[in-house]
Design a protein around this motif. Sequence first.
Motif, PDB file in Angstrom:
ATOM      1  N   ILE A  29       5.709  25.240  -0.912  1.00  0.00           N
ATOM      2  CA  ILE A  29       5.323  24.080  -1.720  1.00  0.00           C
ATOM      3  C   ILE A  29       6.520  23.153  -1.913  1.00  0.00           C
ATOM      4  CG2 ILE A  29       4.433  23.310  -3.952  1.00  0.00           C
ATOM      5  CD1 ILE A  29       2.948  26.013  -4.137  1.00  0.00           C
ATOM      6  N   GLY A  30       7.696  23.748  -2.148  1.00  0.00           N
ATOM      7  CA  GLY A  30       8.900  22.931  -2.305  1.00  0.00           C
ATOM      8  C   GLY A  30       9.202  22.113  -1.072  1.00  0.00           C
ATOM      9  N   GLU A  31       9.065  22.719   0.114  1.00  0.00           N
ATOM     10  CA  GLU A  31       9.286  21.975   1.356  1.00  0.00           C
ATOM     11  C   GLU A  31       8.255  20.866   1.533  1.00  0.00           C
ATOM     12  OE1 GLU A  31       9.287  24.886   4.414  1.00  0.00           O
ATOM     13  OE2 GLU A  31      11.294  25.656   3.930  1.00  0.00           O
ATOM     14  N   ALA A  32       7.015  21.139   1.111  1.00  0.00           N
ATOM     15  CA  ALA A  32       5.967  20.114   1.201  1.00  0.00           C
ATOM     16  C   ALA A  32       6.270  18.943   0.266  1.00  0.00           C
ATOM     17  CB  ALA A  32       4.615  20.722   0.872  1.00  0.00           C
ATOM     18  N   ILE A  33       6.839  19.243  -0.905  1.00  0.00           N
ATOM     19  CA  ILE A  33       7.187  18.179  -1.855  1.00  0.00           C
ATOM     20  C   ILE A  33       8.297  17.296  -1.292  1.00  0.00           C
ATOM     21  CG2 ILE A  33       8.268  17.747  -4.106  1.00  0.00           C
ATOM     22  CD1 ILE A  33       6.727  20.181  -5.174  1.00  0.00           C
ATOM     23  N   ARG A  34       9.273  17.889  -0.643  1.00  0.00           N
ATOM     24  CA  ARG A  34      10.410  17.127  -0.122  1.00  0.00           C
ATOM     25  C   ARG A  34      10.112  16.474   1.227  1.00  0.00           C
ATOM     26  NH1 ARG A  34      15.225  17.177  -2.342  1.00  0.00           N
ATOM     27  NH2 ARG A  34      16.098  16.432  -0.367  1.00  0.00           N
ATOM     28  N   GLY A  35       9.125  16.963   1.941  1.00  0.00           N
ATOM     29  CA  GLY A  35       8.872  16.486   3.289  1.00  0.00           C
ATOM     30  C   GLY A  35       8.169  15.142   3.341  1.00  0.00           C
ATOM     31  N   GLY A  36       8.094  14.608   4.563  1.00  0.00           N
ATOM     32  CA  GLY A  36       7.366  13.363   4.785  1.00  0.00           C
ATOM     33  C   GLY A  36       8.114  12.137   4.300  1.00  0.00           C
ATOM     34  N   THR A  37       7.479  11.001   4.441  1.00  0.00           N
ATOM     35  CA  THR A  37       8.084   9.722   4.050  1.00  0.00           C
ATOM     36  C   THR A  37       7.255   8.988   3.008  1.00  0.00           C
ATOM     37  OG1 THR A  37       6.947   8.605   5.886  1.00  0.00           O
ATOM     38  CG2 THR A  37       9.166   9.453   6.315  1.00  0.00           C
ATOM     39  N   ALA A  38       6.433   9.715   2.281  1.00  0.00           N
ATOM     40  CA  ALA A  38       5.562   9.094   1.284  1.00  0.00           C
ATOM     41  C   ALA A  38       6.388   8.478   0.154  1.00  0.00           C
ATOM     42  CB  ALA A  38       4.587  10.126   0.718  1.00  0.00           C
ATOM     43  N   ASP A  39       5.757   7.588  -0.589  1.00  0.00           N
ATOM     44  CA  ASP A  39       6.411   6.915  -1.710  1.00  0.00           C
ATOM     45  C   ASP A  39       6.316   7.717  -3.005  1.00  0.00           C
ATOM     46  OD1 ASP A  39       7.003   4.328  -0.297  1.00  0.00           O
ATOM     47  OD2 ASP A  39       4.813   4.379  -0.075  1.00  0.00           O
ATOM     48  N   ALA A  40       5.385   8.652  -3.080  1.00  0.00           N
ATOM     49  CA  ALA A  40       5.220   9.513  -4.248  1.00  0.00           C
ATOM     50  C   ALA A  40       4.479  10.767  -3.792  1.00  0.00           C
ATOM     51  CB  ALA A  40       4.448   8.812  -5.363  1.00  0.00           C
ATOM     52  N   VAL A  41       4.542  11.800  -4.617  1.00  0.00           N
ATOM     53  CA  VAL A  41       3.917  13.078  -4.278  1.00  0.00           C
ATOM     54  C   VAL A  41       3.001  13.501  -5.412  1.00  0.00           C
ATOM     55  CG1 VAL A  41       4.303  15.505  -3.690  1.00  0.00           C
ATOM     56  CG2 VAL A  41       5.922  13.756  -2.901  1.00  0.00           C
ATOM     57  N   LEU A  42       1.816  13.965  -5.048  1.00  0.00           N
ATOM     58  CA  LEU A  42       0.851  14.518  -5.992  1.00  0.00           C
ATOM     59  C   LEU A  42       0.550  15.944  -5.567  1.00  0.00           C
ATOM     60  CD1 LEU A  42      -1.256  14.274  -8.293  1.00  0.00           C
ATOM     61  CD2 LEU A  42      -2.837  13.319  -6.607  1.00  0.00           C
ATOM     62  N   VAL A  43       0.868  16.906  -6.425  1.00  0.00           N
ATOM     63  CA  VAL A  43       0.603  18.315  -6.138  1.00  0.00           C
ATOM     64  C   VAL A  43      -0.615  18.739  -6.941  1.00  0.00           C
ATOM     65  CG1 VAL A  43       1.519  20.666  -6.141  1.00  0.00           C
ATOM     66  CG2 VAL A  43       3.061  18.731  -5.751  1.00  0.00           C
ATOM     67  N   VAL A  44      -1.596  19.304  -6.267  1.00  0.00           N
ATOM     68  CA  VAL A  44      -2.860  19.682  -6.898  1.00  0.00           C
ATOM     69  C   VAL A  44      -2.932  21.202  -6.981  1.00  0.00           C
ATOM     70  CG1 VAL A  44      -5.370  19.512  -6.802  1.00  0.00           C
ATOM     71  CG2 VAL A  44      -3.949  17.635  -5.922  1.00  0.00           C
ATOM     72  N   GLY A  45      -3.022  21.716  -8.202  1.00  0.00           N
ATOM     73  CA  GLY A  45      -3.157  23.153  -8.414  1.00  0.00           C
ATOM     74  C   GLY A  45      -1.814  23.844  -8.617  1.00  0.00           C
TER      75      GLY A  45
ATOM     76  N   ARG B 276      -9.660   9.991  -2.536  1.00  0.00           N
ATOM     77  CA  ARG B 276     -10.569   8.840  -2.576  1.00  0.00           C
ATOM     78  C   ARG B 276     -10.215   7.909  -3.742  1.00  0.00           C
ATOM     79  NH1 ARG B 276     -14.157  12.966  -0.552  1.00  0.00           N
ATOM     80  NH2 ARG B 276     -14.689  13.691  -2.647  1.00  0.00           N
ATOM     81  N   LEU B 277      -9.804   8.478  -4.863  1.00  0.00           N
ATOM     82  CA  LEU B 277      -9.412   7.654  -6.006  1.00  0.00           C
ATOM     83  C   LEU B 277      -8.105   6.922  -5.729  1.00  0.00           C
ATOM     84  CD1 LEU B 277     -10.352  10.029  -8.964  1.00  0.00           C
ATOM     85  CD2 LEU B 277     -11.546   7.958  -8.225  1.00  0.00           C
ATOM     86  N   ILE B 278      -7.209   7.551  -4.996  1.00  0.00           N
ATOM     87  CA  ILE B 278      -5.969   6.880  -4.592  1.00  0.00           C
ATOM     88  C   ILE B 278      -6.291   5.680  -3.710  1.00  0.00           C
ATOM     89  CG2 ILE B 278      -3.896   7.133  -3.163  1.00  0.00           C
ATOM     90  CD1 ILE B 278      -3.769  10.059  -4.203  1.00  0.00           C
ATOM     91  N   ALA B 279      -7.215   5.857  -2.768  1.00  0.00           N
ATOM     92  CA  ALA B 279      -7.623   4.747  -1.902  1.00  0.00           C
ATOM     93  C   ALA B 279      -8.249   3.629  -2.715  1.00  0.00           C
ATOM     94  CB  ALA B 279      -8.590   5.249  -0.835  1.00  0.00           C
ATOM     95  N   ARG B 280      -9.056   3.991  -3.702  1.00  0.00           N
ATOM     96  CA  ARG B 280      -9.693   2.975  -4.540  1.00  0.00           C
ATOM     97  C   ARG B 280      -8.648   2.188  -5.337  1.00  0.00           C
ATOM     98  NH1 ARG B 280     -14.065   4.666  -9.024  1.00  0.00           N
ATOM     99  NH2 ARG B 280     -15.326   5.219  -7.192  1.00  0.00           N
ATOM    100  N   ALA B 281      -7.534   2.846  -5.672  1.00  0.00           N
ATOM    101  CA  ALA B 281      -6.471   2.184  -6.432  1.00  0.00           C
ATOM    102  C   ALA B 281      -5.533   1.385  -5.538  1.00  0.00           C
ATOM    103  CB  ALA B 281      -5.680   3.216  -7.224  1.00  0.00           C
ATOM    104  N   GLY B 282      -5.762   1.412  -4.217  1.00  0.00           N
ATOM    105  CA  GLY B 282      -4.944   0.622  -3.313  1.00  0.00           C
ATOM    106  C   GLY B 282      -3.894   1.401  -2.560  1.00  0.00           C
TER     107      GLY B 282
ATOM    108  N   GLN C  28       0.851  -1.187   0.000  1.00  0.00           N
ATOM    109  CA  GLN C  28       0.000   0.000   0.000  1.00  0.00           C
ATOM    110  C   GLN C  28       0.890   1.242   0.000  1.00  0.00           C
ATOM    111  OE1 GLN C  28      -2.467   1.021   3.423  1.00  0.00           O
ATOM    112  NE2 GLN C  28      -4.124   1.569   2.044  1.00  0.00           N
ATOM    113  N   PRO C  29       1.143   1.805  -1.172  1.00  0.00           N
ATOM    114  CA  PRO C  29       1.987   2.989  -1.226  1.00  0.00           C
ATOM    115  C   PRO C  29       1.307   4.185  -0.562  1.00  0.00           C
ATOM    116  CG  PRO C  29       0.993   2.565  -3.357  1.00  0.00           C
ATOM    117  CD  PRO C  29       0.663   1.387  -2.502  1.00  0.00           C
ATOM    118  N   LEU C  30       2.124   5.040   0.024  1.00  0.00           N
ATOM    119  CA  LEU C  30       1.638   6.269   0.633  1.00  0.00           C
ATOM    120  C   LEU C  30       1.938   7.425  -0.308  1.00  0.00           C
ATOM    121  CD1 LEU C  30       0.507   7.842   3.085  1.00  0.00           C
ATOM    122  CD2 LEU C  30       2.864   7.948   3.957  1.00  0.00           C
TER     123      LEU C  30
END
Length: 363
Positions: A203-219, A183-189, A161-163
């Motif tokens: 925004i740049g700090e938000a992109i680099r932060g956290g431990t997620a496996d991928a980043v989606l920026v909206v807007g 919700r669509l990400i959850a539906r995709a697993g 389950q990627p984050l």
Amino acid sequence: MIRNASSALIPLREAANLLSDEAAPVAPATVALAAALGRVAAGAVVAPSAVPMSMTAMRDGFAVEAASVGGASAYAPIFLARPPPWVEAGQPMPPGTDAVLPPEGFADGMVVADIATREGVSGAGDDVAGNERLIEAGTQIEPLHLLVLEAIGLKAVDVRQPLLRVVTAGASHLDTVSPLLGRLIARAGGATEAVRAQGVRDIGEAIRGGTADAVLVVGGSGFGRSDHSAAALALAGDVRAHGIAMRPGETTAVGSAAGRPVLLVPGRPEAALAGFLALGRPLIARLTGAPDRPPRRHVLVRKIVSAIGLSEVVFVRSVSDGVEPLGGAGLPLSRLVQADGIIVVEPESEGFRAGEEVKVWPL
């Protein structure tokens, strides 16, 4: 590779490769069955033993040996010295019995109904054979999968389950697009962590932060004065393409930061949805190890006209005789909400005729 508003747009397929080619399935995690719904199996699941393990009653009634009472009827009853044992559905059959006589089949010490061997019973392994492969790696776990996993006594399962970190870029006004994509990400697993950011550095700090496996920026993916997402990605990592030959969603961008893929989608709902379905969902499939969702073929009830050179995403809804195109770029919410699939018109195509069979990807 950075594109700007005046440069040639990169083909959608090339953008997909730039975003997903280096992505690999995330590490497996063991979760309880109660938490496995919608997640993607990390490996094959094999039944450790047969279900049922022995002959089992499928209905309530009297357990009998069919050969000893076969041919009985109300006109030719068979007397038994003692009542046959009563069994409930799901109980193991007593030794020496192989059929379940319905309640009305035994009265006043007599069998009054005919019955065949194995009638009303389930044999060992009839539901699940021992060592049978029940789920393959990459399968998204659905309610019926849980039914059989519970039946074999499984308590937990390994999943991927990627984050995804979903960064909402821009002013803090009502945001309906990021929750939709979550919700669509959850539906995709996948799973999500939501972050709001404003301005290039934030925004740049938000992109680099956290431990997620991928980043989606909206807007903020456009080229206007208040659009900062691409500049923020350039600050945080690498912009591989900005401007994609896809409509809607021309200002979508792809890149990487902190060793993980980054997708920037426009803030308008139909453009964000098009960018996510064309690029984000295949990325999630790569991260989960699941195959891409296959399209289904449907008859188009009205023609679609498309411009050469762009991959056009057209939202459609199912109708009794096929699928009806709703539109693409600029589609209002009142029509977008009717969609249950998309058609992707390839850049070398001018569209499709009414009555033609087309590939439809479900939402």
